[in-house]
Design a protein around this motif. Structure first.
Motif, PDB file in Angstrom:
ATOM      1  N   ALA A  69       0.842  -1.201   0.000  1.00 55.75           N
ATOM      2  CA  ALA A  69       0.000   0.000   0.000  1.00 55.75           C
ATOM      3  C   ALA A  69       0.880   1.254   0.000  1.00 55.75           C
ATOM      4  O   ALA A  69       0.588   2.245  -0.684  1.00 55.75           O
ATOM      5  N   ARG A 126      -1.600  -2.990   5.516  1.00 57.61           N
ATOM      6  CA  ARG A 126      -2.984  -2.801   5.077  1.00 57.61           C
ATOM      7  C   ARG A 126      -3.365  -3.757   3.949  1.00 57.61           C
ATOM      8  O   ARG A 126      -4.471  -4.320   3.952  1.00 57.61           O
ATOM      9  N   ALA A 127      -2.466  -3.958   2.979  1.00 59.03           N
ATOM     10  CA  ALA A 127      -2.760  -4.880   1.883  1.00 59.03           C
ATOM     11  C   ALA A 127      -2.922  -6.306   2.400  1.00 59.03           C
ATOM     12  O   ALA A 127      -3.816  -7.043   1.971  1.00 59.03           O
ATOM     13  N   ASN A 135      -6.280  -6.631   4.123  1.00 58.73           N
ATOM     14  CA  ASN A 135      -7.359  -6.667   3.133  1.00 58.73           C
ATOM     15  C   ASN A 135      -7.461  -8.020   2.444  1.00 58.73           C
ATOM     16  O   ASN A 135      -8.552  -8.489   2.136  1.00 58.73           O
ATOM     17  N   ASN A 136      -6.327  -8.661   2.194  1.00 61.07           N
ATOM     18  CA  ASN A 136      -6.305  -9.901   1.414  1.00 61.07           C
ATOM     19  C   ASN A 136      -6.583 -11.144   2.245  1.00 61.07           C
ATOM     20  O   ASN A 136      -6.945 -12.183   1.682  1.00 61.07           O
ATOM     21  N   THR A 176     -11.941  -7.739  11.697  1.00 55.44           N
ATOM     22  CA  THR A 176     -10.871  -6.921  12.257  1.00 55.44           C
ATOM     23  C   THR A 176     -11.300  -6.353  13.600  1.00 55.44           C
ATOM     24  O   THR A 176     -12.373  -5.754  13.706  1.00 55.44           O
ATOM     25  N   GLY A 235     -14.526  -7.954   7.757  1.00 56.53           N
ATOM     26  CA  GLY A 235     -13.606  -7.641   6.668  1.00 56.53           C
ATOM     27  C   GLY A 235     -12.280  -7.090   7.144  1.00 56.53           C
ATOM     28  O   GLY A 235     -11.932  -7.162   8.326  1.00 56.53           O
ATOM     29  N   GLY A 236     -11.518  -6.507   6.185  1.00 56.49           N
ATOM     30  CA  GLY A 236     -10.162  -6.050   6.452  1.00 56.49           C
ATOM     31  C   GLY A 236     -10.059  -4.563   6.699  1.00 56.49           C
ATOM     32  O   GLY A 236     -11.016  -3.914   7.128  1.00 56.49           O
ATOM     33  N   TYR A 237      -8.889  -4.005   6.381  1.00 58.29           N
ATOM     34  CA  TYR A 237      -8.595  -2.601   6.686  1.00 58.29           C
ATOM     35  C   TYR A 237      -9.540  -1.644   5.966  1.00 58.29           C
ATOM     36  O   TYR A 237     -10.122  -0.746   6.579  1.00 58.29           O
ATOM     37  N   ASP A 238      -9.718  -1.824   4.657  1.00 58.06           N
ATOM     38  CA  ASP A 238     -10.597  -0.926   3.899  1.00 58.06           C
ATOM     39  C   ASP A 238     -12.045  -1.036   4.368  1.00 58.06           C
ATOM     40  O   ASP A 238     -12.778  -0.038   4.380  1.00 58.06           O
ATOM     41  N   ASP A 239     -12.450  -2.259   4.744  1.00 60.91           N
ATOM     42  CA  ASP A 239     -13.807  -2.439   5.268  1.00 60.91           C
ATOM     43  C   ASP A 239     -13.989  -1.673   6.576  1.00 60.91           C
ATOM     44  O   ASP A 239     -15.049  -1.088   6.824  1.00 60.91           O
ATOM     45  N   TRP A 240     -12.946  -1.692   7.412  1.00 62.99           N
ATOM     46  CA  TRP A 240     -13.002  -0.936   8.668  1.00 62.99           C
ATOM     47  C   TRP A 240     -13.182   0.559   8.390  1.00 62.99           C
ATOM     48  O   TRP A 240     -14.016   1.228   9.018  1.00 62.99           O
TER      49      TRP A 240
END
Length: 616
Positions: A197, A480-481, A484-485, A490, A504-509
């Motif tokens: 990222a 972060r990547a 996400n993957n 989280t 979900g992951g970082y972007d979902d947070w």
């Protein structure tokens, strides 16, 4: 490492330097910084170009304040100021004419070098990087210490700033701050990082260290991935065509052609050159082959935490937090450095008892732990001894592997395997720790910052293996990547809301936290408690169901052992020599029936565990 490497750097570039662990990335930057002299070739600077570097490993026990450490970056200025003050004191005591001349000369050097303004610049850089100049360096977190050394590099106003793994040990907030800072930085930057990222956000050009050479891609990271794949395919086709031609020419020369004939001499010389070129060709380093040693399945429920709390004195770490972790969940944990992520892991795994609330752990849990400080590695032992002890085999599944072959799968050479751990780079140590982790049978994997220093290809393969892992993963990470993957949920330490869990992951947070904060504020205004849970129905398992639940693990163990024996029997060559087709068919059918019954028994066990958790 590097072999005839050539690179030109233009002003204002932000260069991401990529390559396998041990390929020479840090070595290249140390040569550019003047710390290492190249064996051949030259580092040519245009005029008085200044270069400074943030190293990968930052000292953690330096004496003095932040100001002292940052100011030490301009040692030349400090020496001149020290010389000036010493001369002033000597003149005050002795009043000698020759000292006065030396003082005038020293003052002239100070004025022309800008040392008079050095103090103001140190203060400005400290303020720019958001540090407290009076804070003691040794008492700071690892992330803040890296920021201090960044300020130390910046104080000399370098034309080229070299950064070796700058995001290591930084929390997400610090990484975001660093990205924003470097995007505004007006000079040239070259950086090595495992953080994809970070690469996507910053890089304007990618330089890859590949088999001793430097390959430049004048594009961002996303475009680099596409161009590199196309390049590898072209190189592979060229190598195949070259090898076919070489085989053809070798066959020709063996046919006894009289090479001294004029018309054949050129062909012979061309063949000799081809042989030399083939000998010089360094094959692309293979990919690591990562396989995880999995234990028997745990129960469906792994952790059930109901309104748990934990504090050190007056410092609250966990406050009235609830979560349920089921088998095959992959849970990421993120938050600022020092907020208590490792403590949360210990509480969830039962290593620390919650001071309030209730914690229930599932059955048949076997944990493998990845320690970010690499404390599980013995520096004095070699790689083989760290993984296999005094033996020479490890087991992957139920299959024994020789330790040398196993470690080669993790890209270690035979020479490295017999060398002590202290000879390895940071990325190589992480790969070794993964080798140790994956050779330990587990159904719960705990990963504390596992991605530091790993190269991109190993990271991607690591992600694939975790996705295939049928056990449960608890992972602290600021990548972060990677989050996400890999993760399915989280847990986040948030300043306003406390400990919160998101799907979900970082972007979902990022997308969910604003909605959750608004809902929390609305509930607070209406007098409703945060995270209000629906009351559970009160019930319990019947006596018969309780007895069945207690008995099932023993029954599953017996069936798994029977299955193991049947598989070993069917895999033995002598079985097919001593028995007829009828016996062979009956044995295969017995194994198939046992596997069906085993799946059914696991299903019943999961059903009863879910029911018990619901009624708890």
């Amino acid at each position: 490492m590097l072999d005839g490497a050539t690179l030109r750097i233009d002003p204002g570039e932000r260069i991401g330097l990529l390559g396998r662990n041990g390929s020479g990335k840090s070595t290249l930057m140390k040569m550019m910084n003047g710390d290492i002299v190249p064996d051949e070739g030259d580092i040519i600077k245009n005029g008085d170009v200044k270069i400074d570097m943030l190293p990968q490993d930052v000292p953690d026990d330096l004496p003095g304040t932040v100001y002292d450490v940052v100011a030490s970056g301009g040692q030349e200025f400090i020496d001149r100021l020290q010389e000036y003050h010493e001369l002033t004191l000597r003149i005050a005591r002795q009043g000698e004419d020759n000292l006065i001349k030396k003082l005038e000369n020293s003052q002239h050097k100070l004025e022309t070098s800008g040392a008079w303004h050095y103090h103001q610049r140190v203060g400005m850089v400290i303020k720019m990087t958001g540090l407290d100049e009076n804070a003691l360096f040794k008492n700071m977190s690892a992330g803040l210490k890296r920021r201090v050394f960044l300020a130390r590099a910046l104080v000399n106003e370098p034309d080229i700033l070299l950064l070796d793994e700058p995001t290591n040990h930084l929390d997400i907030n610090s990484i975001l701050w660093l990205e924003d800072f470097l995007l505004k930085y007006e000079h040239t930057i070259m950086f090595v990082t495992h953080d994809r990222a970070f690469l996507r956000k910053l890089s304007t050009r990618i330089v890859e260290v590949d088999r001793g050479r430097l390959i430049s891609f004048g594009c961002d990271y996303r475009s680099y991935l596409e161009r590199r794949q196309a390049l590898l395919e072209t190189q592979e086709k060229h190598a195949m065509d070259f090898d076919k031609k070489l085989v053809r020419e070798e066959n020709w020369i063996r046919q006894g052609v009289k090479a001294r004939r004029t018309r054949n001499e050129g062909r012979v010389r061309a063949l000799i050159k081809m042989r030399q070129e083939r000998a010089r060709r360094r094959e692309t380093q293979g990919s690591a082959r990562l396989m995880i040693q999995e234990a028997e399945r745990s129960g469906r429920l792994v952790v059930d935490a109901d309104k748990i709390s934990f504090a050190y004195g007056d410092t609250k770490i966990i406050d009235n937090f609830s979560t349920t972790i089921m088998r095959a969940d992959r849970v990421g944990i993120i938050g600022p450095n020092g907020c208590g992520k490792t403590t949360l892991l210990k509480v969830l795994l039962g290593e620390l008892a919650p001071q309030k609330g209730h914690l229930r752990l599932g059955t048949r849990i076997r944990i493998a732990y990845f320690d970010q400080l690499r404390a599980q590695l013995d520096e004095s032992l070699n790689l083989k001894e760290n993984i296999a002890g005094k033996g020479d085999k490890v087991f992957v599944g139920s299959v024994p592997r020789h330790i040398v072959g196993y470690l080669k799968d993790f890209l270690f050479s035979r020479e490295q395997i017999m060398a002590p751990v202290r000879s390895l780079s940071g990325g190589e140590r992480n790969r070794l720790l993964l080798a140790k982790l994956f050779s330990t049978p587990s159904n719960v994997m705990v990963l504390d910052e596992p991605t530091n220093d790993l190269d991109a290809e190993t990271l991607e393969l690591f992600e694939e293996r975790l996705m295939e892992y049928i056990g449960t993963v608890l992972m602290v990470s600021h990548d972060r990547a990677f989050l996400n993957n890999v993760v399915t949920s989280t847990i986040v330490f948030e300043e306003q809301l406390g400990l919160q869990e998101y799907v979900g992951g970082y972007d979902d947070w990022l997308s969910q936290r604003k909605v959750k904060a608004e809902a929390s504020n609305s509930a607070h205004k209406e007098g409703k408690p945060k995270n209000a849970k629906q009351p559970k129905e009160k019930s319990k398992l019947s006596y018969k169901e309780s007895r069945e639940l207690d008995e099932l693990p023993r029954r599953i163990d017996e069936m798994e052992e029977e299955k193991r024996i049947l598989i070993a029997t069917l895999n033995a060559p002598e079985f097919y020599v001593k028995n007829d087709a009828r016996t062979m068919k009956a044995t295969n059918e017995k194994l198939e029936a046992l596997e069906r019954e085993l799946d059914k028994t696991y299903g019943r066990w999961n059903e009863l565990e879910d029911l018990a958790a619901k009624f708890k």
